[in-house]
Design an enzyme around this catalytic site. Structure first.
Site, short mmCIF file in Angstrom:
data_model
loop_
_atom_site.label_atom_id
_atom_site.label_comp_id
_atom_site.label_asym_id
_atom_site.label_seq_id
_atom_site.Cartn_x
_atom_site.Cartn_y
_atom_site.Cartn_z
N ASP A 1 1.22 -0.90 0.10
CA ASP A 1 -0.32 0.20 0.22
C ASP A 1 0.95 1.37 0.34
O ASP A 1 2.36 1.10 0.20
CB ASP A 1 -1.40 -0.01 1.08
CG ASP A 1 -2.10 1.07 1.07
OD1 ASP A 1 -2.36 1.74 0.20
OD2 ASP A 1 -2.63 0.90 2.02
C1 BGC Z 1 -4.80 3.23 -0.51
C2 BGC Z 1 -4.81 2.51 -1.47
C3 BGC Z 1 -4.91 2.76 -2.04
C4 BGC Z 1 -4.07 3.49 -2.35
C5 BGC Z 1 -3.49 4.25 -3.74
C6 BGC Z 1 -3.70 3.98 0.09
O1 BGC Z 1 -4.02 5.02 0.91
O2 BGC Z 1 -5.64 2.43 1.69
O3 BGC Z 1 -6.68 1.67 -0.97
O4 BGC Z 1 -5.13 2.45 -3.79
O5 BGC Z 1 -3.84 4.31 -1.22
O6 BGC Z 1 -4.49 5.76 -3.90
#
Ligand code: BGC
Length: 758
Positions: A266
């Site tokens: 993530d």
């Molecule tokens: C989120 C993800 C997301 C990523 C990119 C993160 O903060 O938890 O679900 O895909 O950001 O935007």
């Protein structure tokens, strides 16, 4: 005759004598393994630097290919419910393109409320078609964490509190997207069930609850859906960060399930250099803080072998060579938000809307046409209702964007008010009053509590309008600032003084249909008491307002079913009742992702000293499993949802098959509406010697029935869904013995039942 107790002891002894049957995981069919020889050659010709270049983010939403060998970068896109707009390469600022629009699909809980694998497949396909036009290789979705708490900031993105419902829809979404050519990235692996302190919380959970509830949707999407990608969650599980959790990434994912694809972090969720790579993480996103130069140095210093690097590169190449890259000149060359995808969004929305309640209104406010016969408010009776007051800002509020995370820059979003105007049209007089001030509008960067008192002036205007109308449609609920990534709701109470407003409206005009616009459960005690009809319409995508109007007007019968329990009080929710949530959290150190947005691509994961531990003390008793076992009354149960039609269930037959059981029954619609019903099959194991919930969902099917039609429906119960996780043997086991099968239209309304033996 033996007493139940004697019988139970006898059966228990017998079942202990018969060894539980282990279900050995077999390799599954995957498209990822057809380029191994080519991959050997590619890896053989790569330098260490080229390899490591692939193991971290290049831009905010891409990781590198191998330009020298003509291997394209991997392009990622949020999110689960629409392809997110383009950012500048190294920041979170919008790229301000005019072609990066997309269809806003109903969010996760709305999709789940359809209980339709067919429409989840279409949804995944629609996402992929637009991803392809936008030049994307991997969709950062579906988001399939279990909804452990209704207050979770991303409950609206997630699917359900039940692993089978989540898993079946995740499989269908995955197949829909990947059959069309775009990889999915299942997120967030694993146990990201709260947003407060998501960047630091350590989830402690038993192995059994983890496999049976929280990992099960991921396992299904991997093994049955052949998902090609996963995203490691921010949090820790049993003491280790998910991005370097050997148990999750190697033992479970790669060994037990046999996953050959790629895992990305993530955003900002990596904490070290060697451990993630060894544990099985392929790509650090979005920067190269840990898995760039530091990784090259670590290989050179002998801290990690180049064989491990080769393996991680191989897993990325398997996906890269399976997904066809899109020419950069073609990507984003046309505005996206195709008619076909908009139609899919509409079809999903139509099936997601849940009619919680539709009671006749009696006394002096009864509809005239129904003097001698109680008549519900829905579908709208337009011969009598000539003047409708639409009240509440959620009737006009757009929900595609908002909150911290993924939003969709959509070309179109039909609001409920626009939908009603389009569907009721012509002579029907529809008036509108704002009623309350939505949370978020004035809050700028400072987050205040959504629990503000009613705005007296807006309330007075709304009450006046309600008095003059034949019927009120009150739009209550949350919005995308109330339910948001990065923080959990502190309460399920309706925001913005909506309860007070509802009571005032009811005094002015008791003919109230209340529509809840929200992604997760809210406390409806007050609105329920004053509204003869109650509807949930979710954050329902580009076409949600139109679908809602069609349902209210009776063009189509409602057919959505709750994918999660609506509790009466927050204290009743298992995580709250066991005192394991909230963890006295002080969120003052901010959310991990917000830190990343402010500090740029190479920011380190936010952490600080506040690292709460979340003990999942309720173990497998999540959602209805808990309320059933503890005899806790709920507002509306899991699986509940009414129709304008009523359905008769009869003739239950259970027959064994090679893979489990066929559960067949007759379903009839003897009413005046064409309608769809979601038939649900629950299994109880009353004589089991294991701790088990009172009942568990083990199969379901959406069935369309015309007026007067009846069908024989067969739902397959699969052996793999009837197993439990054996902690000692580290595998799925089938416990022989009695099994009670119950069938009906909601978890609390199961008219058919039969007992059989496993
Ligand atoms: C989120 C993800 C997301 C990523 C990119 C993160 O903060 O938890 O679900 O895909 O950001 O935007």
């Amino acid at each position: 005759m033996k007493t139940t107790k004697q019988l139970r002891t006898l059966l228990m002894t017998m079942s202990l004598l018969i060894a539980h049957l282990p279900i050995v995981a077999q390799s599954y069919s995957t498209k990822l393994l057809s380029h191994e020889q080519q991959i050997d050659e590619i890896i053989g010709s790569m330098t260490l630097e080229e390899k490591v270049e692939m193991l971290h983010g290049k831009n905010m939403f891409s990781s590198a290919g191998i330009p020298r060998l003509g291997i394209a970068d991997v392009e990622y896109a949020d999110g689960p419910f629409g392809i997110r707009e383009e950012m500048e390469p190294h920041s979170w600022n919008s790229a301000h393109l005019t072609t990066d629009s997309a269809t806003f699909f109903p969010t996760g809980s709305a999709l789940a409320a359809t209980w339709s694998t067919e429409w989840a497949y279409a949804y995944g396909k629609g996402m992929s078609r637009e991803a392809r036009m936008r030049g994307k290789d991997m969709i950062l979705g579906p988001a399939i964490n279990i909804q452990r708490i209704p207050t979770g900031g991303r409950t609206y993105e997630y699917l359900s509190e039940d692993p089978l419902l989540s898993g079946m829809l995740a499989v269908a979404y995955t197949k829909g997207a990947q059959d069309d050519g775009t990889a999915v990235c299942l997120k967030h692996y694993a146990l990201n069930n709260q947003e407060d302190a998501r960047g630091t919380v350590d989830v402690r959970i038993t192995d059994r609850a983890m496999h049976e509830i929280y990992l099960r949707p991921f396992e299904m999407a991997v093994r049955e859906g052949d998902a090609w990608g996963l995203m490691a969650a921010y949090n820790k599980v049993n003491g280790r960060w998910c991005s370097e959790n050997e148990h999750l990434l190697t033992t479970v994912l790669r060994r037990q399930w046999g996953f050959p694809g790629m895992v990305i972090s993530d955003w900002g969720g990596v904490h070290s250099t060697v451990d993630p790579v060894v544990a099985g993480l392929n790509v650090e996103m979005p920067g190269s803080r840990f898995m760039g130069k530091a990784l090259i140095d670590s290989v050179k210093a002998g801290k990690v072998s180049e064989d491990v690097i080769n393996q991680r590169v191989r897993e990325i190449l398997r996906v890269r060579l399976t997904v066809k890259p899109i020419d950069k000149a073609v990507a984003n060359s046309k505005p996206v938000g195709n008619d076909e995808e908009m139609l899919t969004a509409l079809q999903v929305a139509r099936r997601s809307i849940v009619l919680l309640k539709n009671e006749p209104i009696v006394g002096k406010h009864a509809l005239k046409a129904a003097k001698n016969q109680p008549w519900p408010l829905l579908p709208l009776n337009l011969t009598e209702v000539k003047n409708i007051a639409v009240i509440g800002e959620n009737a006009v509020m757009k929900m595609a964007l908002g909150g911290v995370g993924a939003g969709v820059k959509t070309r179109k979003e039909i609001t409920p008010l626009e939908g009603l105007q389009a569907v009721l049209g012509g002579g029907k007089k529809i008036t509108y009053a704002q009623g309350y001030k939505s949370f978020g509008k004035d809050s700028r960067n400072k987050r205040q509590s959504p629990q503000q008192p009613a705005d007296k002036q807006l309330m007075a205007e709304a009450v006046k309008l309600a008095k003059s109308a034949d019927l009120v449609i009150f739009f209550a609920g949350d919005n995308r600032e109330v339910e948001t990534e990065g923080s959990d709701r502190k309460t399920i109470a309706l925001p913005s003084g909506q309860d007070e407003l509802a009571q005032a409206l009811a005094k002015a005009n008791p003919r109230i249909v209340t529509v809840i616009v929200a992604g997760g459960p809210v406390d409806i005690t007050t609105v329920d008491a004053v509204s003869p009809a109650l509807v949930v319409s979710w954050f329902n995508g580009s076409m949600g307002g139109l679908a809602l109007a069609e349902v209210l007007n009776g063009n189509i019968a409602p057919s959505g079913k709750l994918p999660m329990t609506w509790p009466r009080r927050l204290e009743d929710v298992p995580a709250y009742a066991t005192g394991t949530y909230p963890q006295k959290a002080d969120n003052s150190q901010g959310d991990i992702f917000v830190g990343l947005v402010n500090q740029g691509q190479n920011a380190r994961a936010a952490g600080g000293s506040f690292q709460p531990v979340a003990h999942y003390a309720e173990e497998s008793l999540v959602g209805y499993r808990w309320y059933d076992c503890k005899n806790v009354e709920v507002a509306y149960p899991f699986g509940h949802g009414l129709s304008y039609a009523t359905f008769q269930y009869s003739n239950l037959k259970v027959s064994p098959t090679l893979d489990g059981f066929d559960v067949s029954f007759t379903l009839a619609n003897n009413t005046q509406f064409d309608a769809e019903e979601v038939a649900q099959v629950y299994v109880s194991r009353p004589l089991s010697h294991l701790d088990r919930p009172e009942k568990e969902l083990k199969g379901f099917q959406r069935v369309a029935l015309k007026v007067g039609e009846q069908k024989v429906v067969t739902v397959k119960l699969r052996r793999s869904d009837l197993c439990h996780w054996d902690e000692a043997a580290q595998t799925w086991m089938l416990e022989p013995g009695n099994m009670v099968i119950r069938v009906g239209g909601s978890s609390n309304n199961l008219p058919l039942s039969a007992t059989t033996t496993l």
